[in-house]
Design a protein around this motif. Sequence first.
Motif, PDB file in Angstrom:
ATOM      1  N   GLN A  67       0.832  -1.213   0.000  1.00  0.00           N
ATOM      2  CA  GLN A  67       0.000   0.000   0.000  1.00  0.00           C
ATOM      3  C   GLN A  67       0.863   1.258   0.000  1.00  0.00           C
ATOM      4  O   GLN A  67       0.580   2.218  -0.730  1.00  0.00           O
ATOM      5  N   SER A  68       1.930   1.251   0.804  1.00  0.00           N
ATOM      6  CA  SER A  68       2.785   2.439   0.874  1.00  0.00           C
ATOM      7  C   SER A  68       3.533   2.664  -0.444  1.00  0.00           C
ATOM      8  O   SER A  68       3.778   3.815  -0.834  1.00  0.00           O
ATOM      9  N   LEU A  69       3.893   1.586  -1.130  1.00  0.00           N
ATOM     10  CA  LEU A  69       4.548   1.733  -2.432  1.00  0.00           C
ATOM     11  C   LEU A  69       3.553   2.201  -3.486  1.00  0.00           C
ATOM     12  O   LEU A  69       3.861   3.053  -4.330  1.00  0.00           O
ATOM     13  N   ASP A  70       2.342   1.663  -3.422  1.00  0.00           N
ATOM     14  CA  ASP A  70       1.321   2.028  -4.416  1.00  0.00           C
ATOM     15  C   ASP A  70       0.882   3.478  -4.282  1.00  0.00           C
ATOM     16  O   ASP A  70       0.669   4.169  -5.297  1.00  0.00           O
ATOM     17  N   ASN A  71       0.728   3.955  -3.041  1.00  0.00           N
ATOM     18  CA  ASN A  71       0.223   5.333  -2.867  1.00  0.00           C
ATOM     19  C   ASN A  71       1.338   6.363  -2.698  1.00  0.00           C
ATOM     20  O   ASN A  71       1.066   7.552  -2.514  1.00  0.00           O
ATOM     21  N   GLY A  72       2.582   5.910  -2.755  1.00  0.00           N
ATOM     22  CA  GLY A  72       3.708   6.827  -2.737  1.00  0.00           C
ATOM     23  C   GLY A  72       4.137   7.297  -1.368  1.00  0.00           C
ATOM     24  O   GLY A  72       5.040   8.144  -1.266  1.00  0.00           O
ATOM     25  N   THR A  73       3.549   6.762  -0.305  1.00  0.00           N
ATOM     26  CA  THR A  73       3.900   7.216   1.044  1.00  0.00           C
ATOM     27  C   THR A  73       5.100   6.484   1.629  1.00  0.00           C
ATOM     28  O   THR A  73       5.564   6.831   2.711  1.00  0.00           O
ATOM     29  N   ALA A  74       5.618   5.481   0.932  1.00  0.00           N
ATOM     30  CA  ALA A  74       6.776   4.743   1.442  1.00  0.00           C
ATOM     31  C   ALA A  74       7.968   5.679   1.569  1.00  0.00           C
ATOM     32  O   ALA A  74       8.190   6.552   0.719  1.00  0.00           O
ATOM     33  N   PRO A  75       8.778   5.553   2.623  1.00  0.00           N
ATOM     34  CA  PRO A  75      10.002   6.344   2.735  1.00  0.00           C
ATOM     35  C   PRO A  75      10.902   6.116   1.528  1.00  0.00           C
ATOM     36  O   PRO A  75      10.858   5.056   0.895  1.00  0.00           O
ATOM     37  N   GLN A  76      11.723   7.091   1.214  1.00  0.00           N
ATOM     38  CA  GLN A  76      12.553   6.994   0.021  1.00  0.00           C
ATOM     39  C   GLN A  76      13.461   5.782   0.054  1.00  0.00           C
ATOM     40  O   GLN A  76      13.682   5.129  -0.976  1.00  0.00           O
ATOM     41  N   VAL A  77      13.998   5.434   1.234  1.00  0.00           N
ATOM     42  CA  VAL A  77      14.906   4.281   1.283  1.00  0.00           C
ATOM     43  C   VAL A  77      14.165   2.979   0.997  1.00  0.00           C
ATOM     44  O   VAL A  77      14.750   2.030   0.472  1.00  0.00           O
ATOM     45  N   VAL A  78      12.872   2.926   1.319  1.00  0.00           N
ATOM     46  CA  VAL A  78      12.066   1.751   0.980  1.00  0.00           C
ATOM     47  C   VAL A  78      11.871   1.690  -0.532  1.00  0.00           C
ATOM     48  O   VAL A  78      12.003   0.623  -1.143  1.00  0.00           O
ATOM     49  N   LYS A  79      11.569   2.831  -1.122  1.00  0.00           N
ATOM     50  CA  LYS A  79      11.445   2.888  -2.582  1.00  0.00           C
ATOM     51  C   LYS A  79      12.762   2.494  -3.256  1.00  0.00           C
ATOM     52  O   LYS A  79      12.773   1.787  -4.264  1.00  0.00           O
ATOM     53  N   ASP A  80      13.869   2.955  -2.670  1.00  0.00           N
ATOM     54  CA  ASP A  80      15.179   2.636  -3.247  1.00  0.00           C
ATOM     55  C   ASP A  80      15.441   1.130  -3.176  1.00  0.00           C
ATOM     56  O   ASP A  80      15.932   0.541  -4.151  1.00  0.00           O
ATOM     57  N   GLU A  81      15.131   0.513  -2.046  1.00  0.00           N
ATOM     58  CA  GLU A  81      15.382  -0.920  -1.933  1.00  0.00           C
ATOM     59  C   GLU A  81      14.447  -1.711  -2.845  1.00  0.00           C
ATOM     60  O   GLU A  81      14.854  -2.739  -3.405  1.00  0.00           O
ATOM     61  N   PHE A  82      13.238  -1.243  -2.997  1.00  0.00           N
ATOM     62  CA  PHE A  82      12.303  -1.884  -3.920  1.00  0.00           C
ATOM     63  C   PHE A  82      12.864  -1.866  -5.336  1.00  0.00           C
ATOM     64  O   PHE A  82      12.840  -2.881  -6.049  1.00  0.00           O
ATOM     65  N   GLN A  83      13.406  -0.731  -5.729  1.00  0.00           N
ATOM     66  CA  GLN A  83      14.015  -0.620  -7.058  1.00  0.00           C
ATOM     67  C   GLN A  83      15.241  -1.519  -7.161  1.00  0.00           C
ATOM     68  O   GLN A  83      15.459  -2.178  -8.184  1.00  0.00           O
ATOM     69  N   ASN A  84      16.047  -1.559  -6.088  1.00  0.00           N
ATOM     70  CA  ASN A  84      17.228  -2.422  -6.085  1.00  0.00           C
ATOM     71  C   ASN A  84      16.829  -3.894  -6.231  1.00  0.00           C
ATOM     72  O   ASN A  84      17.510  -4.672  -6.920  1.00  0.00           O
ATOM     73  N   LEU A  85      15.753  -4.284  -5.580  1.00  0.00           N
ATOM     74  CA  LEU A  85      15.290  -5.667  -5.679  1.00  0.00           C
ATOM     75  C   LEU A  85      14.840  -5.973  -7.104  1.00  0.00           C
ATOM     76  O   LEU A  85      15.171  -7.039  -7.656  1.00  0.00           O
ATOM     77  N   LYS A  86      14.110  -5.058  -7.721  1.00  0.00           N
ATOM     78  CA  LYS A  86      13.606  -5.301  -9.079  1.00  0.00           C
ATOM     79  C   LYS A  86      14.723  -5.439 -10.100  1.00  0.00           C
ATOM     80  O   LYS A  86      14.558  -6.114 -11.117  1.00  0.00           O
ATOM     81  N   THR A  87      15.875  -4.821  -9.822  1.00  0.00           N
ATOM     82  CA  THR A  87      16.982  -4.898 -10.767  1.00  0.00           C
ATOM     83  C   THR A  87      18.028  -5.936 -10.345  1.00  0.00           C
ATOM     84  O   THR A  87      19.034  -6.101 -11.033  1.00  0.00           O
ATOM     85  N   ASN A  88      17.782  -6.629  -9.254  1.00  0.00           N
ATOM     86  CA  ASN A  88      18.748  -7.584  -8.739  1.00  0.00           C
ATOM     87  C   ASN A  88      18.864  -8.808  -9.650  1.00  0.00           C
ATOM     88  O   ASN A  88      17.882  -9.260 -10.255  1.00  0.00           O
ATOM     89  N   THR A  89      20.050  -9.373  -9.700  1.00  0.00           N
ATOM     90  CA  THR A  89      20.332 -10.533 -10.554  1.00  0.00           C
ATOM     91  C   THR A  89      19.357 -11.674 -10.305  1.00  0.00           C
ATOM     92  O   THR A  89      18.909 -12.345 -11.256  1.00  0.00           O
ATOM     93  N   TYR A  90      19.011 -11.902  -9.044  1.00  0.00           N
ATOM     94  CA  TYR A  90      18.210 -13.076  -8.694  1.00  0.00           C
ATOM     95  C   TYR A  90      16.711 -12.809  -8.711  1.00  0.00           C
ATOM     96  O   TYR A  90      15.934 -13.679  -8.336  1.00  0.00           O
TER      97      TYR A  90
END
Length: 461
Positions: A67-90
Amino acid sequence: MNKFKNILIAGMVCCGIVATATSCRENEWGTVDLSTQDEKQKDVDAKYTFSSHAALWTDADFQRVKQSLDNGTAPQVVKDEFQNLKTNTYAQLTYTPNPQKEIVRGDPKGTETGSENYGYAMRDAAAAYQTAVLWRLTGDDRYADKSIEILNGWANTCVRITSNDANQVLAAGAQGYTFANAAGIVYNYSGWAPAQREKFKQWMLDVFASSNRSFLDTHTGSNVCAEHYWSNWDLVNMCSYFSIGVLTENSDMVNYVVNYFYKGQGNGCIQRLVRGTHTDPLGSGETICQNQESGRDQGHAQMSMMVTAELCQMAWSLYQANPSVTQLDFFSANDNAVLKMGEYVALSNLKSGTDKENKEGAWLVSQSKMPFEKFVYCTNCTCRDKNHGATHTMMADDAGRGGVRPGWEILLAHYKGVSGHKYIQQMADKLRPEGGSGDNRYGGNSGAFDQLGWNTLMLYQ
């Protein structure tokens, strides 16, 4: 604001004295009424409500983060880790799994494969876990399909974990709880055929859980004493057996680990995991607790600490649906011994720099200034081989000191309302976003796959 209030402290097991303690804590998860330590050390024989098949995270955790990612209320570091996960090798949809008939870790003599190959399992298990997490947080079914492709491939191919020595049980533990948590996350996905899902569960029981239980029961037989293996051996197998218990809704398996945590014979028991109680040498007034592996080397001391953190988080998640079983609050055991152990391990490894690799700057404390209680390991014991014992008189200051592993975010999220988390906070703040397997900070060997990681994404608020 989080509070921690001691109502009664009659003693402290952390320093080697059998004790009782009752307390009530209010934190972001609510108010927790804790039973006495005497009660916590009674055998637990509970029948659990399993609200999720994933041990580490609850459905509420995934819903909150999504919910926090969808509505944009997630802290920036959470958004950053989400992006890091999406681009991760595994975590790629193009990832190609490589299931093996047997998982070999250790001496390959006598195995059908003829060489160590557990790296396939550790990488594929991480990929199954990471794509499962992304499915829950994106709603993109392709991630669930990829995770299940990996899980089915292993269940349809692999028949054993083996080697000519005890090292095979490390694979049974570390890869066991990674596979189990991945499966728990995608358990209710409509695209996972029920018959294949049941086959996977049976595979986890036959191949992993049987090895976990045998090791914890016997520590591989009469030739060694119960404390022969370092704490991390117990801990990964406890995590695996617990996770598979949650996956298969087996209360007896969960009870076994809960009772082992409080009263087990090996070094994964909290009474042996902590090997000395000290006062912070830097003058904060905090009580810090020496880890069973702190005199061995810092890489294993951190592994022990991080796997303990994940074990505590899994027990805590189950506690949310079973609040009457207060023994599931491993975090509070023995007057917050896990917190104090985390402080010791963090202080042992922290440097003064601000880089996310913890490579720059000077040690916060020198080896000679770090308090240490003499630890005699496996000497004059019942082990047949008398050549492996060791005596540690100082905290280890080895090449692995200052290396980092994911998991500090778990400790901070739970203890941030409790006094005495200064160095845990510094380590968590330094590493954030924490990442996991595939993050360059953790390398590509087995140490990068001993923990599930990605805790900033799931816990930081």
